[in-house]
Design a protein around this motif. Structure first.
Motif, PDB file in Angstrom:
ATOM      1  N   ASP A 169      36.391  32.019  29.127  1.00 21.73           N
ATOM      2  CA  ASP A 169      37.191  30.993  28.451  1.00 21.73           C
ATOM      3  C   ASP A 169      37.751  31.467  27.121  1.00 21.73           C
ATOM      4  OD1 ASP A 169      36.796  29.207  30.498  1.00 21.73           O
ATOM      5  OD2 ASP A 169      35.053  28.233  29.572  1.00 21.73           O
ATOM      6  N   THR A 170      37.174  32.545  26.544  1.00 20.87           N
ATOM      7  CA  THR A 170      37.677  33.032  25.249  1.00 20.87           C
ATOM      8  C   THR A 170      39.098  33.568  25.363  1.00 20.87           C
ATOM      9  OG1 THR A 170      36.813  35.274  25.615  1.00 20.87           O
ATOM     10  CG2 THR A 170      35.345  33.687  24.524  1.00 20.87           C
ATOM     11  N   GLY A 171      39.455  34.077  26.567  1.00 19.18           N
ATOM     12  CA  GLY A 171      40.792  34.640  26.749  1.00 19.18           C
ATOM     13  C   GLY A 171      40.947  36.030  26.151  1.00 19.18           C
ATOM     14  N   GLU A 172      39.874  36.562  25.540  1.00 19.85           N
ATOM     15  CA  GLU A 172      39.945  37.915  24.967  1.00 19.85           C
ATOM     16  C   GLU A 172      39.771  38.937  26.104  1.00 19.85           C
ATOM     17  OE1 GLU A 172      37.353  38.618  21.641  1.00 19.85           O
ATOM     18  OE2 GLU A 172      37.471  36.513  21.016  1.00 19.85           O
ATOM     19  N   PRO A 173      40.740  39.851  26.279  1.00 28.83           N
ATOM     20  CA  PRO A 173      40.688  40.790  27.414  1.00 28.83           C
ATOM     21  C   PRO A 173      39.380  41.560  27.520  1.00 28.83           C
ATOM     22  CG  PRO A 173      42.829  40.911  26.353  1.00 28.83           C
ATOM     23  CD  PRO A 173      41.977  40.025  25.499  1.00 28.83           C
ATOM     24  N   ASP A 174      38.836  42.047  26.380  1.00 23.99           N
ATOM     25  CA  ASP A 174      37.597  42.843  26.428  1.00 23.99           C
ATOM     26  C   ASP A 174      36.428  42.012  26.936  1.00 23.99           C
ATOM     27  OD1 ASP A 174      38.947  45.019  25.533  1.00 23.99           O
ATOM     28  OD2 ASP A 174      38.295  44.855  23.450  1.00 23.99           O
ATOM     29  N   LEU A 175      36.313  40.785  26.455  1.00 29.62           N
ATOM     30  CA  LEU A 175      35.215  39.911  26.880  1.00 29.62           C
ATOM     31  C   LEU A 175      35.399  39.482  28.337  1.00 29.62           C
ATOM     32  CD1 LEU A 175      34.598  37.643  23.733  1.00 29.62           C
ATOM     33  CD2 LEU A 175      33.348  39.665  24.464  1.00 29.62           C
ATOM     34  N   MET A 176      36.648  39.233  28.710  1.00 29.01           N
ATOM     35  CA  MET A 176      36.906  38.853  30.101  1.00 29.01           C
ATOM     36  C   MET A 176      36.547  39.997  31.056  1.00 29.01           C
ATOM     37  SD  MET A 176      40.492  36.735  29.859  1.00 29.01           S
ATOM     38  CE  MET A 176      40.449  36.138  31.549  1.00 29.01           C
ATOM     39  N   LEU A 177      36.891  41.220  30.654  1.00 28.27           N
ATOM     40  CA  LEU A 177      36.541  42.382  31.484  1.00 28.27           C
ATOM     41  C   LEU A 177      35.027  42.526  31.620  1.00 28.27           C
ATOM     42  CD1 LEU A 177      39.075  45.124  30.277  1.00 28.27           C
ATOM     43  CD2 LEU A 177      38.863  44.210  32.579  1.00 28.27           C
ATOM     44  N   ALA A 178      34.306  42.367  30.505  1.00 26.04           N
ATOM     45  CA  ALA A 178      32.842  42.470  30.546  1.00 26.04           C
ATOM     46  C   ALA A 178      32.262  41.400  31.475  1.00 26.04           C
ATOM     47  CB  ALA A 178      32.268  42.323  29.136  1.00 26.04           C
ATOM     48  N   ALA A 179      32.798  40.170  31.383  1.00 26.02           N
ATOM     49  CA  ALA A 179      32.299  39.069  32.215  1.00 26.02           C
ATOM     50  C   ALA A 179      32.567  39.336  33.694  1.00 26.02           C
ATOM     51  CB  ALA A 179      32.964  37.761  31.787  1.00 26.02           C
ATOM     52  N   LEU A 180      33.775  39.787  34.001  1.00 29.39           N
ATOM     53  CA  LEU A 180      34.141  40.034  35.397  1.00 29.39           C
ATOM     54  C   LEU A 180      33.316  41.163  35.993  1.00 29.39           C
ATOM     55  CD1 LEU A 180      38.027  39.697  35.020  1.00 29.39           C
ATOM     56  CD2 LEU A 180      36.553  38.162  36.332  1.00 29.39           C
ATOM     57  N   ARG A 181      33.105  42.226  35.223  1.00 30.25           N
ATOM     58  CA  ARG A 181      32.324  43.367  35.730  1.00 30.25           C
ATOM     59  C   ARG A 181      30.850  42.997  35.892  1.00 30.25           C
ATOM     60  NH1 ARG A 181      35.601  47.497  31.737  1.00 30.25           N
ATOM     61  NH2 ARG A 181      37.419  47.745  33.102  1.00 30.25           N
ATOM     62  N   THR A 182      30.358  42.124  35.029  1.00 29.89           N
ATOM     63  CA  THR A 182      28.976  41.648  35.185  1.00 29.89           C
ATOM     64  C   THR A 182      28.861  40.768  36.427  1.00 29.89           C
ATOM     65  OG1 THR A 182      28.734  41.678  32.780  1.00 29.89           O
ATOM     66  CG2 THR A 182      27.075  40.469  34.029  1.00 29.89           C
ATOM     67  N   LEU A 183      29.849  39.936  36.668  1.00 32.27           N
ATOM     68  CA  LEU A 183      29.855  39.074  37.862  1.00 32.27           C
ATOM     69  C   LEU A 183      29.889  39.906  39.140  1.00 32.27           C
ATOM     70  CD1 LEU A 183      32.268  36.284  36.609  1.00 32.27           C
ATOM     71  CD2 LEU A 183      29.886  35.946  37.300  1.00 32.27           C
ATOM     72  N   VAL A 184      30.546  41.074  39.086  1.00 31.98           N
ATOM     73  CA  VAL A 184      30.554  41.971  40.244  1.00 31.98           C
ATOM     74  C   VAL A 184      29.125  42.373  40.601  1.00 31.98           C
ATOM     75  CG1 VAL A 184      31.133  44.322  40.995  1.00 31.98           C
ATOM     76  CG2 VAL A 184      32.896  42.877  39.970  1.00 31.98           C
ATOM     77  N   GLY A 185      28.320  42.715  39.577  1.00 32.84           N
ATOM     78  CA  GLY A 185      26.924  43.080  39.819  1.00 32.84           C
ATOM     79  C   GLY A 185      26.117  41.917  40.375  1.00 32.84           C
ATOM     80  N   ILE A 186      26.377  40.710  39.885  1.00 36.23           N
ATOM     81  CA  ILE A 186      25.641  39.525  40.334  1.00 36.23           C
ATOM     82  C   ILE A 186      25.950  39.201  41.794  1.00 36.23           C
ATOM     83  CG2 ILE A 186      25.517  37.000  40.038  1.00 36.23           C
ATOM     84  CD1 ILE A 186      25.737  37.493  37.013  1.00 36.23           C
ATOM     85  N   CYS A 187      27.213  39.346  42.180  1.00 42.71           N
ATOM     86  CA  CYS A 187      27.639  38.931  43.526  1.00 42.71           C
ATOM     87  C   CYS A 187      27.532  40.041  44.573  1.00 42.71           C
ATOM     88  CB  CYS A 187      29.094  38.438  43.483  1.00 42.71           C
ATOM     89  SG  CYS A 187      29.325  36.981  42.450  1.00 42.71           S
ATOM     90  N   SER A 188      27.447  41.283  44.135  1.00 38.49           N
ATOM     91  CA  SER A 188      27.503  42.407  45.068  1.00 38.49           C
ATOM     92  C   SER A 188      26.408  42.322  46.126  1.00 38.49           C
ATOM     93  CB  SER A 188      27.376  43.723  44.284  1.00 38.49           C
ATOM     94  OG  SER A 188      27.500  44.814  45.151  1.00 38.49           O
ATOM     95  N   GLU A 189      26.825  42.247  47.406  1.00 37.57           N
ATOM     96  CA  GLU A 189      25.929  42.232  48.565  1.00 37.57           C
ATOM     97  C   GLU A 189      24.877  41.122  48.494  1.00 37.57           C
ATOM     98  OE1 GLU A 189      24.353  46.173  48.873  1.00 37.57           O
ATOM     99  OE2 GLU A 189      26.179  46.959  49.780  1.00 37.57           O
TER     100      GLU A 189
END
Length: 943
Positions: free
Chosen positions: A205-225
């Motif tokens: 929700d911050t809209g800051e690209p760096d924070l959004m990237l960190a959040a998305l990459r962390t979500l990849v680990g959470i959802c993977s397989e």
């Protein structure tokens, strides 16, 4: 009690079929003891199929669990042990094996329950007690780690969500640590259980690209397989919200969102591969429903205004990957039918859009091509005429809705949609061309004074020119118009497209030298202009792509090929363009390279059939004089010198849907042509060709995979495989090579695969095990009986290298096996290389398995064959023969007696007196052993 392997049951009465079950189980136990776990599995499976009693079933399932543990397939081991426990809840062996599997899977809490049950059933069993202590220690360590991780996760989120820490190095480090933690399943679980998804939502929700990237990459680990965490994440974030991130302008964020969605799709489609099942499985309501919701949101995104072109392309790429069936063998294409009903019009809207006009959808240079590929994939996934007719009807209705009553703008959109279909499912495109007024509008708009209108019409004309149904109409009505546009046009963008249309029509005869559409020299002039535009850096990549399209057609002409490979600047420009963001150029580049290397399939016509055709006054295709092998080889050398391999390697790496199976096949054909000559293979390897060939050999059309596999075989034969395919990559080569052993492959492909596998089998035991795991041995043995001497020899050499493995030695030693007889007979063949291979195999086998020595005398003429080996002028053959004889002498006094009663004694005596060498030493050792047995006496001088 033994708990590591299958148990031996107590004798008991059972039903009439039990004797077979009992025998198969015993066979399985023997195979297990010998280390043949796959064979043991087969035996136990067969026993289960014979109507075993419940008690037998429990034993067989727990034995299968033991096999899977040895094969390190812990999921299956757990399943089999659970089946045994269902049949017999007090089966302590099954409980222990399940605990071993659960421990390997990381499910320690469940493993400890099984061990506690084992200890309660057998309190004095030290193995169970030790295992329970060990696992208790692991659980305590995990608890300590998780408790320390709790504080770390909380601290990381505090730093990331603190407005005072904006842009600091501390914040950057926290985001990196969070992503790294999520890559481990335990860390991902901790983040998930620590209210992590809600906190990650705040980062988004911050809209800051760096924070959004960190959040998305962390979500990849959470959802993977992990299916349950994926469903929970979508529930918290909202499917619409996740998909909408694709459409942001920031390219890095959009790509990260695309990766996350791909991981989510994989988890929903394939289920849980790792992680905790138990109570978390109850969270899942209906993954299929979540899958459709995701796809529905992607379809909605396609036509939303304000979505970036990159995001729209990513949505199309995801749909291409997840919607069509992976294999036509899967009967269920319901997802494809659902997408056609729900979203075909939306896909056509993207395909029919014009790039960057006011008020239109934002698209990139690749958007329409991606839409074409998706439409083609959907159409190919249809199973019957009724489904295809529905597809045609929806496309035609959409085109009519724009073509009729929407004015000029509507006609342009309709024609753009027709172009999209012609590049994708061409059957649908051809049907659309036949709609009333469509072709006439194309011809009329080519003469428009507006560049945008001309572009749409000329492109439609070009795409239609390649379709057989419309070629005569266009030849009659469009050639003069295209020539006029090319000669008098003021805009390069129009002229270059008109030129491609002419190139397309001019190459209608393909490689047939006698079928030329234009006057002598015209194609060379067209090609020269294409090269000129291609080399012009002032023209944008999207326009230069059309110059490559033109060359893709014109290079059917050998004169054009010869000039093209001589033009270093044009080749350099072509390769640079293939590495650019203009991905839609890939197919055209690959087509031009296939033409230059003549790597299409060509069969020399039968001279008798040619004579008959001439007599009947039928057309006979003619090959251009400059398409002879010597010219082709010269062109290949020039392409290699210009850096074609590095360009193709970059093309293979692309993630774009434009790299279709057909495009992969073209690249495979070119690679195969590049490695035709052994002296060129080093260049291909040095420029990364080996690495690029692996994905081509594992994915694409059957023909493409076969061509790439053959190219891999050639590299493996002539270069050091460990250098060509460093690290773990060398093991990936085995499967493509084994695929060339099938009967539908040519003799040359069989031979090259056998030679390559021989090289690999000589490197390490791990590679030999990989070859065995691919079930290649029966196929290799089959080729030992091939009539062609080179194939027969290559198969024998391969088996002899594989004979260093225990499993292959077991095959030779098996009761009733005649494999050894064949090697003995081949050791007496006229083909010296075949003799050397067979004799080498005999030397290895008789050294490692002395029991085989007694089988050699069962072969006809065995004595003469061994004597001939020892008398051979070839030192290598002599040595191998001497080793075999020594092994036989040392195996038993009976065999030694038979040998010493023959002329072998005299031969060995002569050899033992020769100049010091491995042969003389082996011969002397044979004689010493014979003296030891009392079969002969030493001479007076003690020799």
């Amino acid at each position: 009690m033994t708990v590591s392997g299958p148990g031996t049951p107590e004798p008991r009465l059972s039903d009439p079929g039990a004797s077979s079950v009992e025998q198969l189980r015993k066979d399985g136990n023997e195979l297990f003891k010998c280390g043949d776990y796959e064979g043991a599995l087969t035996a136990y499976t067969q026993a289960l199929g014979l109507g075993a009693t419940p008690q037998d079933q429990a034993i067989l399932h727990r034995n299968r669990a033991a096999c899977h543990l040895k094969l390190e397939d812990y999921d299956k081991a757990e399943t089999e042990a659970s089946k045994a426990i269902e049949k017999d809840g007090g089966d302590v062996k099954a409980l222990y094996r399940r605990s071993q599997a659960l421990e390997k899977l990381g499910r320690l809490d469940q493993a400890v329950l099984d061990l506690q049950r084992c200890v309660s059933l057998e309190p004095k069993n030290k193995v169970f007690q030790e295992a329970l202590r060990n696992i208790a220690g692991q659980i305590q360590e995990k608890v300590r780690y998780m408790s320390s991780t709790d504080a770390k996760v909380e601290q990381m989120f505090q730093i990331l969500l603190d407005p005072q820490e904006k842009g600091t190095e501390k914040k950057q480090k926290a985001s990196q640590n969070l992503v790294v933690l999520a890559r481990e399943d335990a860390g991902a679980e901790k983040i998930f259980r620590s209210n992590g998804v809600q906190l990650l939502q705040r980062l988004l929700d911050t809209g800051e690209p760096d924070l959004m990237l960190a959040a998305l990459r962390t979500l990849v680990g959470i959802c993977s397989e992990h299916q349950s965490r994926t469903v929970a994440t979508l529930s918290v974030l909202g499917t619409r919200r996740v998909v909408s991130i694709l459409g942001v302008e920031n390219q890095a964020v959009s790509l990260a969102a695309c990766h996350l969605l791909q991981v989510m799709f994989d988890a929903l489609k394939e289920g849980v591969k790792k992680g905790f099942r138990g109570k978390e499985g109850a969270i899942i309501v209906d993954p299929a429903r979540e899958l459709k919701v995701l796809i529905s949101n992607l379809l909605e995104l396609l036509t939303e205004v304000g979505v970036s072109g990159q995001g729209r392309d990513s949505a199309l790429t995801l749909l291409i990957k997840v919607v069509p069936r992976k294999s036509p063998k899967d009967p269920n294409n319901s997802l494809t039918l659902w997408v056609i009903d729900q979203g075909l019009k939306k896909i056509l809207e993207v395909g029919g859009s014009v790039q960057d006009p006011p008020g239109e959808l934002t698209v990139t240079a690749n958007s329409r091509m991606s839409a074409s590929i998706l439409l083609s994939k959907l159409f190919d996934d249809l199973k019957c005429d009724a489904e295809r007719e529905n597809f045609h009807r929806l496309c035609e209705n959409y085109i009519k809705s724009w073509f009729e009553g929407q004015g000029l703008a509507g006609k342009l959109r309709a024609l753009q949609t027709v172009s999209c279909l012609l590049q994708g499912p061409c059957d649908a495109g051809n049907r659309a061309l036949e709609l009333n007024g469509v072709m006439e509008s194309v011809i009329a708009l080519c003469a428009s004074e507006q560049e945008e209108e001309q572009l749409v019409a000329v492109e439609a004309l070009i795409h239609a020119a390649g379709k057989a149904k419309r070629a005569s109409f266009i030849t009659a009505n469009g050639v003069s118009l295209l020539k006029d546009l090319y000669r008098r046009g003021e805009k390069d963008s129009i002229r270059i497209r008109a030129l491609v249309g002419l190139c397309k029509l001019g190459s209608a005869g393909g490689t047939d030298f006698s079928m030329k559409q234009f006057a002598e020299g015209s194609t060379l002039k067209l090609a020269k202009q294409c090269r000129k535009w291609l080399c012009n850096d002032q023209i944008d990549a999207g326009t230069r792509r059309w110059a490559v399209e033109g060359l893709a057609y014109l290079t059917f002409d050998a004169d054009v090929k010869e000039e093209f490979v001589e033009d270093e600047a044009a080749l350099k420009a072509l390769f640079q363009l293939s590495k650019s963001e203009e991905r839609s150029v890939l197919f055209a580049v690959a087509s031009a390279l296939v033409n230059c290397t003549n790597s299409y399939d060509y069969e020399e016509p039968d001279p008798k059939m040619v004579e008959l055709a001439k007599y009947a006054k039928q057309h006979v295709p003619e090959q251009h004089p400059k398409d002879k092998p010597s010219f082709v080889r010269a062109r290949v050398k020039k392409l290699l010198a210009a850096g074609v391999v590095s360009a193709m390697t970059c093309m293979v790496k692309t993630e774009s849907p434009v790299l279709t199976s057909s495009c992969r096949e073209l690249l495979s054909r070119v690679f195969l042509a590049l490695v035709e000559e052994s002296e060129d293979r080093g260049t291909v390897v040095a420029q990364g060709g080996g690495k690029a060939l692996l994905p081509l050999a594992l994915e694409g059309t059957d023909v493409g995979q076969m061509k790439a596999a053959q190219a891999l075989a050639r590299l493996t034969i002539t270069s050091n495989p460990e250098m060509t395919f460093p690290g773990e990559r060398i093991y990936e080569v085995v499967r493509p090579l084994v695929s060339l052993l099938h009967l539908n492959c040519s003799g040359l492909q069989n031979f090259e695969a056998l030679m390559a596998l021989t090289n690999l089998a000589g490197i390490s035991e791990r590679l030999r095990q990989k070859i065995l795991k691919e079930r290649a041995v029966p196929m290799i043995e089959g080729y030992m009986f091939e009539e062609h001497e080179m194939i027969r020899r290559a198969a024998t050499e391969c088996i002899c290298n594989l004979a260093m493995s225990k499993e292959v030695q077991d095959l030779f030693e098996a009761t009733g096996s005649d494999r050894l007889k064949l090697l003995v007979l081949y050791s007496g063949e006229d083909d010296e290389l075949l003799r050397r291979a067979a004799a080498g195999g005999l030397a290895v086998l008789t050294s490692t398995r002395p029991s085989l020595c007694s089988r050699i005398p069962q072969t006809t003429h065995w004595l003469e064959i061994l004597q001939a080996l020892l008398l051979s002028p070839n030192q290598e053959l002599q040595h191998r023969g001497a080793v075999v004889v020594l092994n036989m002498v040392e195996a038993s006094s009976e065999i030694a007696s038979t040998l010493m009663e023959s002329e072998m004694l005299e031969i060995l005596s002569v050899l033992a007196k020769g100049k010091e060498s491995p042969v003389t030493r082996a011969a002397a050792a044979c004689l010493r052993k014979a003296v030891e047995y009392g079969l002969i006496r030493p001479s007076q001088d003690g020799k």
